[in-house]
Design an enzyme around this catalytic site. Structure first.
Site, PDB file in Angstrom:
ATOM      1  N   LYS A   1       0.465   7.603 -23.531  1.00  0.00           N
ATOM      2  CA  LYS A   1       1.026   7.893 -24.852  1.00  0.00           C
ATOM      3  C   LYS A   1       2.507   7.510 -24.839  1.00  0.00           C
ATOM      4  O   LYS A   1       2.847   6.361 -25.070  1.00  0.00           O
ATOM      5  CB  LYS A   1       0.843   9.371 -25.206  1.00  0.00           C
ATOM      6  CG  LYS A   1      -0.590   9.760 -25.568  1.00  0.00           C
ATOM      7  CD  LYS A   1      -1.427  10.054 -24.365  1.00  0.00           C
ATOM      8  CE  LYS A   1      -2.738  10.714 -24.722  1.00  0.00           C
ATOM      9  NZ  LYS A   1      -3.624  10.807 -23.565  1.00  0.00           N
TER      10      LYS A   1
ATOM     11  N   PHE B   1      -5.559  20.605 -24.336  1.00  0.00           N
ATOM     12  CA  PHE B   1      -6.328  19.406 -24.690  1.00  0.00           C
ATOM     13  C   PHE B   1      -7.703  19.507 -24.028  1.00  0.00           C
ATOM     14  O   PHE B   1      -7.876  20.232 -23.059  1.00  0.00           O
ATOM     15  CB  PHE B   1      -5.582  18.145 -24.235  1.00  0.00           C
ATOM     16  CG  PHE B   1      -6.306  16.896 -24.640  1.00  0.00           C
ATOM     17  CD1 PHE B   1      -6.431  16.554 -25.986  1.00  0.00           C
ATOM     18  CD2 PHE B   1      -6.900  16.067 -23.698  1.00  0.00           C
ATOM     19  CE1 PHE B   1      -7.125  15.412 -26.367  1.00  0.00           C
ATOM     20  CE2 PHE B   1      -7.594  14.925 -24.077  1.00  0.00           C
ATOM     21  CZ  PHE B   1      -7.708  14.603 -25.408  1.00  0.00           C
ATOM     22  N   ASP B   2      -8.691  18.765 -24.547  1.00  0.00           N
ATOM     23  CA  ASP B   2     -10.074  18.968 -24.069  1.00  0.00           C
ATOM     24  C   ASP B   2     -10.258  18.693 -22.576  1.00  0.00           C
ATOM     25  O   ASP B   2     -10.995  19.407 -21.902  1.00  0.00           O
ATOM     26  CB  ASP B   2     -11.094  18.183 -24.909  1.00  0.00           C
ATOM     27  CG  ASP B   2     -10.843  16.696 -24.915  1.00  0.00           C
ATOM     28  OD1 ASP B   2      -9.696  16.307 -24.668  1.00  0.00           O
ATOM     29  OD2 ASP B   2     -11.774  15.922 -25.177  1.00  0.00           O
TER      30      ASP B   2
ATOM     31  N   ALA C   1       2.263  14.586 -22.424  1.00  0.00           N
ATOM     32  CA  ALA C   1       1.828  13.292 -22.962  1.00  0.00           C
ATOM     33  C   ALA C   1       2.751  12.744 -24.053  1.00  0.00           C
ATOM     34  O   ALA C   1       3.060  11.562 -24.082  1.00  0.00           O
ATOM     35  CB  ALA C   1       0.397  13.412 -23.488  1.00  0.00           C
TER      36      ALA C   1
ATOM     37  N   HIS D   1     -18.338  15.464 -27.049  1.00  0.00           N
ATOM     38  CA  HIS D   1     -18.040  14.592 -28.200  1.00  0.00           C
ATOM     39  C   HIS D   1     -18.044  13.097 -27.858  1.00  0.00           C
ATOM     40  O   HIS D   1     -18.283  12.273 -28.708  1.00  0.00           O
ATOM     41  CB  HIS D   1     -16.718  14.996 -28.861  1.00  0.00           C
ATOM     42  CG  HIS D   1     -15.514  14.782 -28.001  1.00  0.00           C
ATOM     43  ND1 HIS D   1     -15.256  15.559 -26.895  1.00  0.00           N
ATOM     44  CD2 HIS D   1     -14.529  13.866 -28.059  1.00  0.00           C
ATOM     45  CE1 HIS D   1     -14.138  15.129 -26.339  1.00  0.00           C
ATOM     46  NE2 HIS D   1     -13.680  14.110 -27.008  1.00  0.00           N
TER      47      HIS D   1
ATOM     48  N   TYR E   1       0.832  -1.210   0.000  1.00  0.00           N
ATOM     49  CA  TYR E   1       0.000   0.000   0.000  1.00  0.00           C
ATOM     50  C   TYR E   1       0.864   1.257   0.000  1.00  0.00           C
ATOM     51  O   TYR E   1       0.628   2.197  -0.750  1.00  0.00           O
ATOM     52  CB  TYR E   1      -0.931  -0.003   1.216  1.00  0.00           C
ATOM     53  CG  TYR E   1      -1.986   1.078   1.127  1.00  0.00           C
ATOM     54  CD1 TYR E   1      -3.242   0.807   0.592  1.00  0.00           C
ATOM     55  CD2 TYR E   1      -1.721   2.380   1.552  1.00  0.00           C
ATOM     56  CE1 TYR E   1      -4.199   1.797   0.482  1.00  0.00           C
ATOM     57  CE2 TYR E   1      -2.677   3.376   1.448  1.00  0.00           C
ATOM     58  CZ  TYR E   1      -3.918   3.078   0.921  1.00  0.00           C
ATOM     59  OH  TYR E   1      -4.871   4.068   0.804  1.00  0.00           O
TER      60      TYR E   1
ATOM     61  N   ASP F   1       2.348  20.029 -20.225  1.00  0.00           N
ATOM     62  CA  ASP F   1       1.476  18.879 -20.489  1.00  0.00           C
ATOM     63  C   ASP F   1       2.280  17.948 -21.394  1.00  0.00           C
ATOM     64  O   ASP F   1       2.501  18.227 -22.567  1.00  0.00           O
ATOM     65  CB  ASP F   1       0.185  19.360 -21.165  1.00  0.00           C
ATOM     66  CG  ASP F   1      -0.762  18.199 -21.475  1.00  0.00           C
ATOM     67  OD1 ASP F   1      -0.311  17.039 -21.446  1.00  0.00           O
ATOM     68  OD2 ASP F   1      -1.935  18.462 -21.764  1.00  0.00           O
TER      69      ASP F   1
END
Ligand code: F0G
Length: 457
Positions: free
Chosen positions: A257, A124-125, A216, A449, A72, A214
């Site tokens: 990614k 990004f969304d 990714a 979307h 844990y 960001d």
């Protein structure tokens, strides 16, 4: 004779995929309300919906999973993963999360408040969602060069320093940080140059605004710096990565990614206060700070994935495939965001379905047509994804309307790319006869979307 290019890996395990008939697809797409997110994966032949979490792990990643420590607190898997993140990005503090949007949620919960303004090169969304749901504003400061899909420019993901400075001067005291996304997914997987990264960080710091990367597709961004920017060709991807993050205050990462895992993410920062703040939200949302929503075995696979996917050969194999698909589209004269991006080809739907009015969502319509043609699932990065303006509730038709064909890492062969290109050519050849698009029957108030229900006009 010079030896031709070939992949830097061989295949050890395969998964059968199945073709379908046009009649079947018509039925399935209707049942899915003309939204490919609503299809079952088994109704898809070649799945280019996303490159996120869809990659094939290596034998080394799978074997690392067997050594996962599921304690844990304080698992060896956490320390192994933390050491890799520190080594690659030079960050001091690391918090695992279950994916990228979870990293955004945890970090933004502690940093973003109502009325804040957060500039970024095309958020990004989910990033935009996490800003707007906190009643803050996301302002796009991407270079205008990205708007012209036919312009050949090596770093279309760049920040416009003029636009950024305008936001910083007009909103003094209201900007908790700036989000720098590498590569810039929304405008076509387009990279940001090292020069632009440095200029952006310096400009933000001049205004005492920290920068959150960001991250990714950090490795693909580093690959483009190595291959396109003067002065980096002899540097390794790992050296370039380290340089990209010098001076950056924090990173959020969707490890699905460039970490080549099916699920995972993290936050890393050099700011002790931010670390302490984020920890408070990690525990209730994600879990204790040394696992944060991930299994020990998955942290092990991620540590391995980050190390191997920041090697040149791995990235060259990948980008070569994306560029191969682009070369076929060139042959067929199909317009896409040029030059080809890192993880995907973004077809310029506005230039293909010229008879479909924007109110009828050309890129969404093209997504349907490509699926009907050959069972290929791509996704819309356009007017549907752009959502409505949170204040006026008007559709946001200001950006690009693109069909994204995202290529999973190490999954499909170049033969699959040939099928994709041929199917798209068949749709392209009958573009003049496609005059109507789709209309919204039902939509969610945020990130519509994924679940939007449409009818074909
Ligand atoms: N940032 C960028 C640039 C992304 O592309 C994504 C996800 C995220 C953050 C969120 O990460 O999915 O792990 O929660 N992009 C995927 C895509 C979904 O298809 O482009 P996540």
């Amino acid at each position: 004779m010079e030896l031709p290019f070939a992949e830097s890996w061989k295949i050890k395990m395969i998964e059968p995929i199945r073709k379908s008939t046009r009649q079947e697809r018509e039925q399935w797409l209707k049942e899915a309300h003309y939204n490919v997110f609503q299809l079952r994966a088994e109704q898809v032949y070649i799945d280019l919906l996303t490159d996120s979490g869809t990659g094939a792990m290596s034998d080394r990643q799978w074997s690392a999973m067997m050594l996962g420590d599921e304690s844990y607190a304080g698992a060896t898997s956490f320390y192994k993963f933390e050491a890799v993140v520190k080594q690659l990005f030079g960050m001091k503090y690391v918090i695992p999360t279950h994916q990228g949007r979870a990293a955004e949620n945890v970090l933004f919960s502690s940093l973003v408040k109502e009325g804040d303004v957060i500039p970024g090169n095309a958020h990004f969304d989910t990033t935009k969602g996490h800003i707007e749901s906190r009643k803050a504003k996301a302002i796009d400061v991407t270079t205008d060069k990205a708007k012209d899909t036919q312009l050949e420019y090596p770093f279309k993901g760049n920040v416009s320093l003029e636009k950024l400075e305008k936001v910083l001067t007009e909103n003094k005291g209201k900007v908790p940080f700036m989000v720098l996304t590498i590569t810039n997914n929304t405008v076509g997987g387009q990279p940001v140059s090292m020069e632009n990264i440095k200029d952006t960080v310096n400009l933000c710091h001049k205004y005492n605004v920290p920068v959150v990367m960001d991250s990714a597709r950090f490795a693909e961004n580093a690959y483009f710096i190595k291959t396109r920017e003067e002065g980096y060709k002899d540097k390794s991807i790992k050296e370039i990565t380290k340089m990209m993050y010098e001076g950056v205050d924090a990173m959020t990462m969707s490890a699905k990614k460039d970490g080549v895992v099916n699920m995972g993410g993290f936050i890393a920062t050099n700011n002790k206060e931010w670390f302490e703040g984020a920890k408070l939200f990690c525990i209730p949302f994600e879990g204790y700070v040394t696992y944060g929503g991930m299994n020990g075995r998955d942290l092990n696979a991620l540590a391995e994935g980050l190390m191997e996917n920041s090697e040149y050969d791995m990235l060259h194999t990948r980008i070569h495939q994306v560029q191969y698909l682009a070369s076929l589209l060139d042959e067929y004269k199909i317009p896409y965001q040029r030059p080809a991006g890192g993880h995907a080809i973004f077809v310029d739907a506005d230039k293909v379905l010229t008879h479909v009015p924007k109110e009828e969502f050309p890129a969404q319509t093209l997504t349907c047509e490509l699926y009907l043609e050959a069972g290929i699932r791509a996704c819309e990065i356009g007017y549907m994804l752009a959502d409505r303006d949170p204040v006026t509730r008007e559709n946001r038709f200001g950006g690009l309307d693109l069909l994204r064909m995202a290529i999973p890492r190490r999954v499909y062969t170049d033969n699959h790319m040939k099928v994709v290109a041929a199917a798209l050519k068949n749709v392209y050849d009958k573009r003049e006869s496609i005059t109507r698009g789709v209309a919204i029957e039902w939509e969610a108030p945020l990130m519509r979307h994924f679940t939007v229900q449409l009818k074909r006009l």
